[in-house]
Design a protein around this motif. Structure first.
Motif, PDB file in Angstrom:
ATOM      1  N   PRO A 173      -0.074  -3.324   4.346  1.00 16.03           N
ATOM      2  CA  PRO A 173      -0.061  -1.924   4.775  1.00 16.03           C
ATOM      3  C   PRO A 173       1.353  -1.415   5.037  1.00 16.03           C
ATOM      4  N   LYS A 178       0.630   9.524   0.637  1.00 16.90           N
ATOM      5  CA  LYS A 178      -0.309  10.645   0.833  1.00 16.90           C
ATOM      6  C   LYS A 178      -0.139  11.244   2.225  1.00 16.90           C
ATOM      7  N   GLU A 179      -0.003  10.394   3.228  1.00 19.47           N
ATOM      8  CA  GLU A 179       0.186  10.879   4.596  1.00 19.47           C
ATOM      9  C   GLU A 179       1.480  11.684   4.705  1.00 19.47           C
ATOM     10  N   ALA A 236      -0.965   9.377  -5.059  1.00 15.46           N
ATOM     11  CA  ALA A 236      -1.055   9.844  -3.676  1.00 15.46           C
ATOM     12  C   ALA A 236      -0.527  11.273  -3.541  1.00 15.46           C
ATOM     13  N   TYR A 289       0.097   3.968  -1.604  1.00 14.84           N
ATOM     14  CA  TYR A 289      -0.752   5.158  -1.672  1.00 14.84           C
ATOM     15  C   TYR A 289      -0.965   5.818  -0.307  1.00 14.84           C
ATOM     16  N   SER A 290      -1.405   5.047   0.682  1.00 13.87           N
ATOM     17  CA  SER A 290      -1.798   5.633   1.973  1.00 13.87           C
ATOM     18  C   SER A 290      -0.663   6.380   2.648  1.00 13.87           C
ATOM     19  N   SER A 291       0.516   5.759   2.732  1.00 14.25           N
ATOM     20  CA  SER A 291       1.627   6.389   3.446  1.00 14.25           C
ATOM     21  C   SER A 291       2.263   7.528   2.654  1.00 14.25           C
ATOM     22  N   ASP A 309       0.843  -1.192   0.000  1.00 16.11           N
ATOM     23  CA  ASP A 309       0.000   0.000   0.000  1.00 16.11           C
ATOM     24  C   ASP A 309       0.886   1.253   0.000  1.00 16.11           C
TER      25      ASP A 309
END
Length: 337
Positions: free
Chosen positions: A325, A166-167, A198, A162-164, A160
């Motif tokens: 994740p 973007k964060e 992201a 994308y999530s990190s 994943d």
């Protein structure tokens, strides 16, 4: 040259699962006479020649898995290690092949020739290699891919990104950074695409439009990372670019080398974030803010999917990809401006 007919083609033609075709070819009594007749008619119509070597592989006779990746990237060496540890619990060994960046199809076919494998773990440098994709479609043993979207290969382990990412970008924007350089590899592979997506979405959340010119792509090497950094250097020295996020650890080493040559320090002169955590990242002064991938979990997930594909071939089309994740870890390599 016409494409080789595979067991997948027979299954599609007969309207059944690959496992059903496999059982018929192997003489199983668990398939009805009517279904057997239908499958044999498809075999004859398509001119399919059963791959008896592949069939023997599915009986676990060889207990050997092939791992194809560009192992100049130390992350793949770590993934191979964790996969081997997990495979040993099932009595399998792992054979590693460094495929580099060019002539991948020939390297894979040459490695497989004369050897016997139950399955394949695969990560290739680009997804749009038509010759390679055609070659892979002719392989009749299970293949699990790592962070790649390839035609007709549904068994995969994804990170994943994308999530990190973007964060991390949102974090930098919250510190006041507006011109953030994103450094990554080939845009035609999933990790880079997800990183770019992201990056753009993080800017949109802050009602900003990212500067597309700050999205930089190169090869997965420290040399490429240094070259990209040197291209960015004038804007860094002017204070226009104030932060860099690297999507690749090898490229990041080149960024660090470029910073040393330019006599720049982080976070004083530039804020930096990179992928992969290690003891070194924590011991650097100051310690680095990173996006962590759990390599052990990646290795375990690869083996779990692969063993299931080998032992339950009739379920291979129903096996879902696994998304691992990531974790964004804030340390001291970024400063507010």
């Amino acid at each position: 040259m016409s494409r080789k007919i595979t067991i997948k083609d027979v299954a599609k033609h007969a309207g059944v699962g690959i496992g059903t075709v496999s059982r018929v070819i192997n003489g199983s009594n668990s398939v009805s006479p009517k279904m057997k007749k239908k499958i044999f008619e498809s075999i004859e119509a398509l001119g399919y020649t059963p791959n008896y070597v592949a069939q023997s592989l599915r009986t676990h006779k060889y207990k050997n898995i092939a791992f194809f990746a560009d192992i100049s990237n130390p992350i793949f060496a770590q993934i191979a290690k964790e996969s081997q540890i997990e495979l040993e619990q099932f009595g399998y060994t792992l054979s590693l092949c460094n495929i580099g960046e060019k002539d991948i199809a020939n390297k894979i076919s040459s490695f497989l020739e004369g050897r016997r494998f139950d399955g394949i773990i695969l990560s290739i440098p680009k997804e749009d290699d038509e010759e390679l994709n055609e070659s892979l479609s002719n392989i009749d043993i299970p293949i699990v891919t790592i962070n790649r979207d390839l035609p007709n290969l549904t068994a995969k382990v994804l990170t994943d990104y994308y999530s990190s990412v973007k964060e991390a970008i949102i974090y930098l924007l919250s510190l006041g950074h507006t011109n953030i350089a994103l450094v990554g590899g080939n845009k035609e592979i999933r990790p880079t695409r997800e990183g770019i997506r992201a990056y753009k979405d993080a800017y949109l959340i802050h009602n900003r439009v990212p500067n597309q010119a700050l999205i930089k792509n190169g090869k997965f090497s420290s040399e490429s990372g240094e070259t990209i950094f040197m291209d960015l250097l004038p804007d860094i020295q002017k204070g226009y670019i104030t932060a860099i996020l690297s999507l690749n650890n090898q490229m990041f080493y080149g960024i660090l080398r470029g910073m040393r040559k330019a006599k720049l320090q982080y976070p004083k002169d530039i804020s930096i974030i990179t992928f992969e955590d290690s003891e070194l990242m924590q011991l650097l002064d100051p310690p680095l803010t990173v996006i962590h991938r759990p390599i052990k979990d990646i290795g375990k997930s690869i083996v779990k999917i692969l063993i299931k594909s080998i032992e339950e071939p009739e379920q291979i089309e129903e096996i879902e990809s696994v998304v691992i994740p990531t974790e964004f870890i804030i340390r001291d390599s970024c400063r507010p401006i």
